[in-house]
Scaffold this motif. Structure first.
Motif, PDB file in Angstrom:
ATOM      1  N   GLY A 145       0.816  -1.207   0.000  1.00 23.63           N
ATOM      2  CA  GLY A 145       0.000   0.000   0.000  1.00 23.63           C
ATOM      3  C   GLY A 145       0.843   1.248   0.000  1.00 23.63           C
ATOM      4  O   GLY A 145       2.065   1.199   0.067  1.00 23.63           O
ATOM      5  N   PRO A 146       0.171   2.387  -0.058  1.00 20.27           N
ATOM      6  CA  PRO A 146       0.904   3.651  -0.151  1.00 20.27           C
ATOM      7  C   PRO A 146       1.638   3.975   1.146  1.00 20.27           C
ATOM      8  O   PRO A 146       1.112   3.795   2.238  1.00 20.27           O
ATOM      9  N   LEU A 147       2.845   4.447   1.014  1.00 16.26           N
ATOM     10  CA  LEU A 147       3.630   4.896   2.154  1.00 16.26           C
ATOM     11  C   LEU A 147       3.394   6.379   2.412  1.00 16.26           C
ATOM     12  O   LEU A 147       3.313   6.818   3.552  1.00 16.26           O
ATOM     13  N   PHE A 148       3.307   7.148   1.339  1.00 14.06           N
ATOM     14  CA  PHE A 148       3.152   8.596   1.439  1.00 14.06           C
ATOM     15  C   PHE A 148       1.712   9.007   1.164  1.00 14.06           C
ATOM     16  O   PHE A 148       0.959   8.283   0.518  1.00 14.06           O
ATOM     17  N   THR A 149       1.357  10.219   1.651  1.00 13.00           N
ATOM     18  CA  THR A 149       0.071  10.775   1.278  1.00 13.00           C
ATOM     19  C   THR A 149       0.033  10.887  -0.246  1.00 13.00           C
ATOM     20  O   THR A 149       1.069  10.850  -0.905  1.00 13.00           O
ATOM     21  N   ALA A 150      -1.126  11.043  -0.793  1.00 14.96           N
ATOM     22  CA  ALA A 150      -1.282  11.014  -2.247  1.00 14.96           C
ATOM     23  C   ALA A 150      -0.418  12.052  -2.954  1.00 14.96           C
ATOM     24  O   ALA A 150       0.087  11.805  -4.040  1.00 14.96           O
ATOM     25  N   ARG A 151      -0.234  13.208  -2.346  1.00 12.91           N
ATOM     26  CA  ARG A 151       0.531  14.274  -2.998  1.00 12.91           C
ATOM     27  C   ARG A 151       1.530  14.865  -2.014  1.00 12.91           C
ATOM     28  O   ARG A 151       1.241  14.990  -0.835  1.00 12.91           O
ATOM     29  N   TYR A 152       2.660  15.222  -2.527  1.00 17.71           N
ATOM     30  CA  TYR A 152       3.620  15.977  -1.721  1.00 17.71           C
ATOM     31  C   TYR A 152       3.255  17.451  -1.837  1.00 17.71           C
ATOM     32  O   TYR A 152       2.634  17.879  -2.798  1.00 17.71           O
ATOM     33  N   PHE A 153       3.629  18.222  -0.857  1.00 17.87           N
ATOM     34  CA  PHE A 153       3.426  19.665  -0.878  1.00 17.87           C
ATOM     35  C   PHE A 153       4.654  20.308  -1.513  1.00 17.87           C
ATOM     36  O   PHE A 153       5.787  19.924  -1.212  1.00 17.87           O
ATOM     37  N   SER A 154       4.441  21.266  -2.385  1.00 17.25           N
ATOM     38  CA  SER A 154       5.557  22.026  -2.953  1.00 17.25           C
ATOM     39  C   SER A 154       5.146  23.488  -3.042  1.00 17.25           C
ATOM     40  O   SER A 154       4.488  23.902  -3.975  1.00 17.25           O
ATOM     41  N   GLY A 155       5.517  24.238  -2.041  1.00 20.49           N
ATOM     42  CA  GLY A 155       5.170  25.654  -2.006  1.00 20.49           C
ATOM     43  C   GLY A 155       6.269  26.492  -2.619  1.00 20.49           C
ATOM     44  O   GLY A 155       7.438  26.363  -2.240  1.00 20.49           O
ATOM     45  N   PRO A 156       5.938  27.339  -3.595  1.00 21.27           N
ATOM     46  CA  PRO A 156       6.961  28.208  -4.180  1.00 21.27           C
ATOM     47  C   PRO A 156       7.468  29.224  -3.151  1.00 21.27           C
ATOM     48  O   PRO A 156       6.711  29.721  -2.327  1.00 21.27           O
ATOM     49  N   VAL A 157       8.755  29.501  -3.204  1.00 20.87           N
ATOM     50  CA  VAL A 157       9.388  30.506  -2.354  1.00 20.87           C
ATOM     51  C   VAL A 157       9.700  31.673  -3.271  1.00 20.87           C
ATOM     52  O   VAL A 157      10.503  31.543  -4.199  1.00 20.87           O
ATOM     53  N   THR A 158       9.054  32.818  -3.021  1.00 22.65           N
ATOM     54  CA  THR A 158       9.074  33.899  -4.011  1.00 22.65           C
ATOM     55  C   THR A 158       9.855  35.145  -3.614  1.00 22.65           C
ATOM     56  O   THR A 158       9.873  36.114  -4.365  1.00 22.65           O
ATOM     57  N   SER A 159      10.484  35.150  -2.443  1.00 22.18           N
ATOM     58  CA  SER A 159      11.273  36.324  -2.046  1.00 22.18           C
ATOM     59  C   SER A 159      12.452  35.872  -1.203  1.00 22.18           C
ATOM     60  O   SER A 159      12.453  34.763  -0.659  1.00 22.18           O
ATOM     61  N   ASP A 160      13.440  36.751  -1.082  1.00 21.09           N
ATOM     62  CA  ASP A 160      14.594  36.443  -0.236  1.00 21.09           C
ATOM     63  C   ASP A 160      14.171  36.257   1.215  1.00 21.09           C
ATOM     64  O   ASP A 160      14.665  35.371   1.909  1.00 21.09           O
ATOM     65  N   ALA A 161      13.250  37.092   1.680  1.00 19.64           N
ATOM     66  CA  ALA A 161      12.773  36.978   3.065  1.00 19.64           C
ATOM     67  C   ALA A 161      12.092  35.636   3.285  1.00 19.64           C
ATOM     68  O   ALA A 161      12.308  34.975   4.312  1.00 19.64           O
ATOM     69  N   GLN A 162      11.288  35.195   2.331  1.00 16.41           N
ATOM     70  CA  GLN A 162      10.621  33.902   2.458  1.00 16.41           C
ATOM     71  C   GLN A 162      11.626  32.762   2.380  1.00 16.41           C
ATOM     72  O   GLN A 162      11.477  31.743   3.049  1.00 16.41           O
ATOM     73  N   LEU A 163      12.678  32.919   1.586  1.00 15.41           N
ATOM     74  CA  LEU A 163      13.735  31.911   1.482  1.00 15.41           C
ATOM     75  C   LEU A 163      14.399  31.701   2.841  1.00 15.41           C
ATOM     76  O   LEU A 163      14.560  30.565   3.305  1.00 15.41           O
ATOM     77  N   VAL A 164      14.756  32.791   3.508  1.00 17.51           N
ATOM     78  CA  VAL A 164      15.383  32.717   4.829  1.00 17.51           C
ATOM     79  C   VAL A 164      14.409  32.114   5.844  1.00 17.51           C
ATOM     80  O   VAL A 164      14.772  31.243   6.640  1.00 17.51           O
TER      81      VAL A 164
END
Length: 154
Positions: free
Chosen positions: A94-113
């Protein structure tokens, strides 16, 4: 209705992969080592840089830079190969992981940090603030010079 991933607003992503039903995805330390090897192979194949990571018992966090795209393909390769191996080791199906992984875009230097800080602080409840640098399944120790940096860590 399918959800669409935002793969165009940034080449930087905070990627989270969770165990189905919050189950553990790593039973032994060697499982995390294999996961790292598979991640290095999959991300390397698609020219994705890893800048921060933390592997918890039931989920993973990765801060990646994918200027040429390829994140869905890399995650498919990583998730499929690791789940198959884990199911073999633990005699489960059976599945080990949830159906989808999360991938949130990082759109600024502040968000990157902020994202890198969030990832490195994820093990806080396990090891406390004084143990974050020593936590072996995070990039923080390597980035602080406390242990060798994996070849695949940017």
């Amino acid at each position: 209705m399918t959800r669409q991933r935002d793969l165009t607003s940034s080449a930087w992503f905070h990627v989270v992969q969770k165990g189905a039903d919050a189950q553990d995805i790593f039973g032994l330390p060697s499982h995390r080592t294999v996961y790292e090897e598979l991640l290095a192979e999959a991300f390397g194949r698609f020219d994705i840089e890893v800048h921060a990571y933390a592997w918890m018992s039931n989920h993973t966090h990765t801060l990646g830079h994918a200027p040429l795209g390829g994140l869905p393909e890399a995650m498919h390769l990583l998730g499929g190969r690791y789940a198959s191996m884990y199911n073999g080791w633990t005699n489960r199906s059976g599945p080990l992981f949830t159906a989808r992984y999360f991938s949130g875009p990082v759109t600024s230097d502040a968000q990157l940090v902020q994202t890198a800080r969030y990832i490195h602080r994820n093990p806080l409840t396990i090891v406390g603030s004084s143990g974050l640098v020593e936590y072996p399944w995070s990039s923080l120790g390597a980035l602080c010079g406390k242990r060798s940096r994996p070849e695949w860590l940017a």
